[in-house]
Write a protein that holds these residues in place. Sequence first.
Motif: not given
Length: 536
Positions: A73-74, A524-536
């Motif tokens: 949840e960070a 914090h509403g509990g949402a966990r929409p983060g992405e793992i950012l892989r650099i192309p």
Amino acid sequence: MTDLLITGGTVVDGTGAAPVRADVAVTGGRVEAIGDLAGRPAARTLDASGHAVTPGFVDVHTHSDLTLLSGPEAHSAVRQGVTSVVVGNCGLGVAPVAADPAALRAAAGYLDLDPAVRWTWSDLPGYLAALDAARPSVNVAALVAHIPLRAAAVGFADRPAGAAELDRMRGLLGDALAAGAAGVSTGLVYAPACYARDDELLALGRTAAEHGRLFAWHVRDYADGLLDSVRQALAVASATGCRTQISHLVAVGRRNHGSVARALDLIDDARAGGADVAFDVYPYLAGNAPLSQLLPDWAQEGGEDPMRGRLADPDVRARVADEWRDMPLTWDDITVSRVPDGPAGSGDGDGEAGGAIVGRTIAEIAAAAGTDPSRVALDLAAEHGNGVQMIAAGRGERDLLDALAHPAAVIGSDGQALDPDGPTGGGAPHPRSYGCFPRLFAEYARRPGGLPLAEAVRKCTSAPAERAGLADRGVLREGAVADVAVFDTERIADRATFASPQRFPDGIRAVVVGGRPVVEDGVHGGARPGEILRIP
């Protein structure tokens, strides 16, 4: 229909452009439109009247490598407006695990606040997959850390890397960069990275340059040797052409106050000569690090277990104590902030004579025990290794102001995403983990003569995103990813202090990650929409 319509706010788009009154429409996780959008139908409306609407903050310098697996949840990060973090800084990292896994985990003890986190990966793709499975609330990009690279190729000995070992490091690094890492980092105060010679650093720089990625430096010395250490990083930047980031630029120790201005002159000269060099900074006059960072390099050789055994030798202890006599800091400047094996893993360990030591200076602990401060520090390092954390003061306000005002400065917390109610919430952490970005606006932008709002926002958004190579992040424009912070410019403020660090900030109206609200009115509403950012 628009998914989310943010209405009535003042848009500060992250580029440094002047703020404008505008609405922001979000659909499919991206910014759909910015302007006067009155009457536009939307599934959800967020009223931002009287608030700034900015890109979510991009924390280019964190140590949340493992805390995000413990508490995805960070809380301490996202509640201050952070929507993207970069892990793997200062040469401290968790992949590749090509050497002794236990030794590598011990070397990364500063990151390792929750023993229940299982290391199930062997390489960067495996680690990123573990992050993906954890579903964090924030986006995460990763640097490849020097310590795992050197441990895999050379081990933990103090010796130069041979030609085959340099090739091994370059190969491991190249594989990780090809898998989407944002760059590489070194930490030249941490074993075994501190044993790297110039040819090793040049090899890492060349590999980063070949892939167009960042090389981030925790330089060799921030105290008496700051200028020579900055020169070393700039020399590698010049020789290799790699994009270079000097981490948490600061001068440590009162006798070195004023050195930051001279370091900035060196950086300016390098930039004028064509080098792509910048630096990060956080708005506090104290830092946080493993207590073992104070040990000389020779005392750390071989890894944590040999180091701890070595510190039981009276002759070694006497030699270390003698070298400490000329430290740039005093023992009154150094506060114990976490001990790894306190009650129930709380990080609130018990100290000498049965008294709690967390939150007390080394000098105070020594006085209470009737002993020498160096003995206290050596006992802690011998008993707990790299897991003991310290807060180290002794920095100057003028140095901080010089760094913040520089156009190449970006904000990086140097903190961790913590959960005050979870396994990572114990001890007395540096307040930057809870309040770095709000503090910048409250203390260094809102003050008379402080940073202009648009410039402060740029240093927290587009500028760090560009350093890390994060496309479509850190800006509010049509088509960009809808990572958004909404805050009251007159109320935003850090509440976390060194005495009470586990406190969330004031003035944050909302934080949106990938078009989904995560925080509203401080909750914090509990949402966990983060992405793992892989650099192309």
